[in-house]
Scaffold this motif. Structure first.
Motif, PDB file in Angstrom:
ATOM      1  N   MET A   1       0.770  -1.291  -0.118  1.00  0.00           N
ATOM      2  CA  MET A   1       0.149  -0.133   0.074  1.00  0.00           C
ATOM      3  C   MET A   1       0.805   1.191   0.119  1.00  0.00           C
ATOM      4  O   MET A   1       1.664   1.533   0.966  1.00  0.00           O
ATOM      5  N   ARG A   2       0.891   2.137  -1.038  1.00  0.00           N
ATOM      6  CA  ARG A   2       1.515   3.458  -1.174  1.00  0.00           C
ATOM      7  C   ARG A   2       0.512   4.484  -0.709  1.00  0.00           C
ATOM      8  O   ARG A   2      -0.499   4.494  -1.327  1.00  0.00           O
ATOM      9  N   ILE A   3       1.241   5.294   0.049  1.00  0.00           N
ATOM     10  CA  ILE A   3       0.416   6.108   0.804  1.00  0.00           C
ATOM     11  C   ILE A   3       0.950   7.626   0.721  1.00  0.00           C
ATOM     12  O   ILE A   3       2.220   7.772   1.015  1.00  0.00           O
ATOM     13  N   VAL A   4       0.305   8.669   0.359  1.00  0.00           N
ATOM     14  CA  VAL A   4       0.790  10.108   0.625  1.00  0.00           C
ATOM     15  C   VAL A   4      -0.099  10.631   1.612  1.00  0.00           C
ATOM     16  O   VAL A   4      -1.313  10.568   1.744  1.00  0.00           O
TER      17      VAL A   4
ATOM     18  N   ASP B   1      -1.692   4.657  -3.672  1.00  0.00           N
ATOM     19  CA  ASP B   1      -2.692   3.693  -3.734  1.00  0.00           C
ATOM     20  C   ASP B   1      -3.879   4.515  -2.601  1.00  0.00           C
ATOM     21  O   ASP B   1      -5.012   4.343  -3.030  1.00  0.00           O
ATOM     22  N   VAL B   2      -3.360   5.282  -1.701  1.00  0.00           N
ATOM     23  CA  VAL B   2      -4.350   5.770  -0.760  1.00  0.00           C
ATOM     24  C   VAL B   2      -3.703   7.091  -0.325  1.00  0.00           C
ATOM     25  O   VAL B   2      -2.436   7.384  -0.338  1.00  0.00           O
TER      26      VAL B   2
ATOM     27  N   GLU C   1      -8.958   5.822  -9.145  1.00  0.00           N
ATOM     28  CA  GLU C   1      -8.770   4.366  -8.284  1.00  0.00           C
ATOM     29  C   GLU C   1      -8.208   5.048  -7.071  1.00  0.00           C
ATOM     30  O   GLU C   1      -8.221   3.994  -6.188  1.00  0.00           O
ATOM     31  N   LEU C   2      -7.768   6.413  -6.829  1.00  0.00           N
ATOM     32  CA  LEU C   2      -7.115   6.524  -5.577  1.00  0.00           C
ATOM     33  C   LEU C   2      -8.102   6.609  -4.197  1.00  0.00           C
ATOM     34  O   LEU C   2      -9.207   6.725  -4.465  1.00  0.00           O
ATOM     35  N   ALA C   3      -7.754   5.791  -3.280  1.00  0.00           N
ATOM     36  CA  ALA C   3      -8.592   5.849  -2.293  1.00  0.00           C
ATOM     37  C   ALA C   3      -8.177   7.142  -1.292  1.00  0.00           C
ATOM     38  O   ALA C   3      -6.852   7.380  -1.140  1.00  0.00           O
ATOM     39  N   VAL C   4      -9.122   7.691  -0.648  1.00  0.00           N
ATOM     40  CA  VAL C   4      -8.928   8.865   0.039  1.00  0.00           C
ATOM     41  C   VAL C   4      -9.437   8.794   1.555  1.00  0.00           C
ATOM     42  O   VAL C   4     -10.671   8.435   1.703  1.00  0.00           O
TER      43      VAL C   4
END
Length: 219
Positions: free
Chosen positions: A1-4, A47-48, A76-79
Motif C-alpha cells: 500500500m503506497r500512501i501520501v 494507492d491511498v 482509483e485513488l482511495a482517500v
C-alpha cells in the motif's frame, strides 16, 4: 500500500508517517499543502491519500478541494480525510463524488490506532469508513424526514453502522445479534426507504447517501 499524507501540522504529519511505517506500510510522500499534495499524487501514484480538511493558505476547504481533484486525476485513488471536528457539508461534498474508497474520520481517531488502521485498510480495499460521530450527527439532523421516522431504533442502529462502512458480519458483532437478524433489518430499511432492487443501484450505498444528502440540505 503506497500512501501520501497531506497535513500542515508537522507533528501530526510525521507522527502519522511513523505509525504507518511501523505497520510496514509504504509512506511515499508527506506534504503540507494542497499543491504539493497534488504534485505528490501525480509523481508517486499512491494507492491511498490521507488528507487534512483544512490546509494553507486559507485553512478552509483546501483539503476537500484537493481530495476531489486528486480523485479526478486518479479515479482509483482511495482517500481518507481527517478533520478536527465534524464538518457535515465537507463530508457530504466529498461523498457526493461516490462513496467507494472514501473515508472521513475525526483526528482523535488516529490515537485509537486499531480503529484508525481498520478504517485505512477498509478504504484501501474499496470500502467506506465514516466516523461514528459524523454519522450520529447526520442521523440526528435528519430525523424529521418522514422515511426516517419509519425506521425502528434498531434499524437506525444498523443504518448508522452501515454508514460507517461496516459489513453485515461486523454489524452483527457490534450489536451482538446474528447475521440473519442484520440481514432482516437491512431488508426492512430498504423497504421503508422505498429502495427497490435494480441492476444499476447499490441499495446499501443509496440508503446511506440519502441521509448525507438530506443533512446537506438541512445544513
Amino acid at each position: 500500500m503506497r500512501i501520501v499524507i497531506a497535513e500542515d501540522d508537522a507533528l501530526l504529519r510525521e507522527g502519522l508517517a511513523l505509525l504507518l511505517r511501523a505497520e510496514s506500510l509504504d509512506v511515499v510522500a508527506t506534504t503540507e499543502g494542497p499543491d504539493t499534495f497534488l504534485d505528490a499524487v501525480d509523481a508517486e501514484k499512491p494507492d491511498v491519500a490521507i488528507v487534512d480538511v483544512r490546509m494553507p493558505p486559507t485553512h478552509t476547504d483546501e483539503g476537500i478541494t484537493a481530495a476531489v481533484e486528486a480523485r479526478r486525476r486518479r479515479p482509483e485513488l482511495a482517500v481518507l480525510v481527517l478533520s478536527a471536528y465534524v464538518e457535515q457539508a465537507f463530508a457530504t461534498d466529498l461523498l457526493a463524488q461516490g462513496s467507494a474508497r472514501l473515508g472521513y474520520l475525526l483526528k482523535e481517531r488516529v490515537g485509537r490506532v486499531e480503529e484508525f488502521l481498520d478504517a485505512l485498510h477498509r478504504v484501501a480495499d474499496g470500502g467506506t469508513a465514516i466516523d461514528p460521530e459524523v454519522v450520529a450527527q447526520l442521523l440526528i439532523r435528519t430525523r424529521p424526514d418522514a422515511r426516517l421516522r419509519r425506521l425502528s431504533p434498531r434499524e437506525r442502529d444498523v443504518l448508522a453502522l452501515m454508514a460507517e462502512g461496516l459489513g453485515n458480519t461486523a454489524i452483527a458483532e457490534r450489536l451482538v445479534v446474528s447475521d440473519g437478524a442484520v440481514h432482516k433489518h437491512i431488508r426492512n430499511i430498504f423497504a421503508k426507504l422505498d429502495l427497490a432492487p435494480t441492476d444499476r443501484t447499490d441499495r446499501r450505498v443509496a440508503a446511506v447517501l440519502h441521509y448525507l444528502e438530506d443533512a446537506r440540505r438541512r445544513a
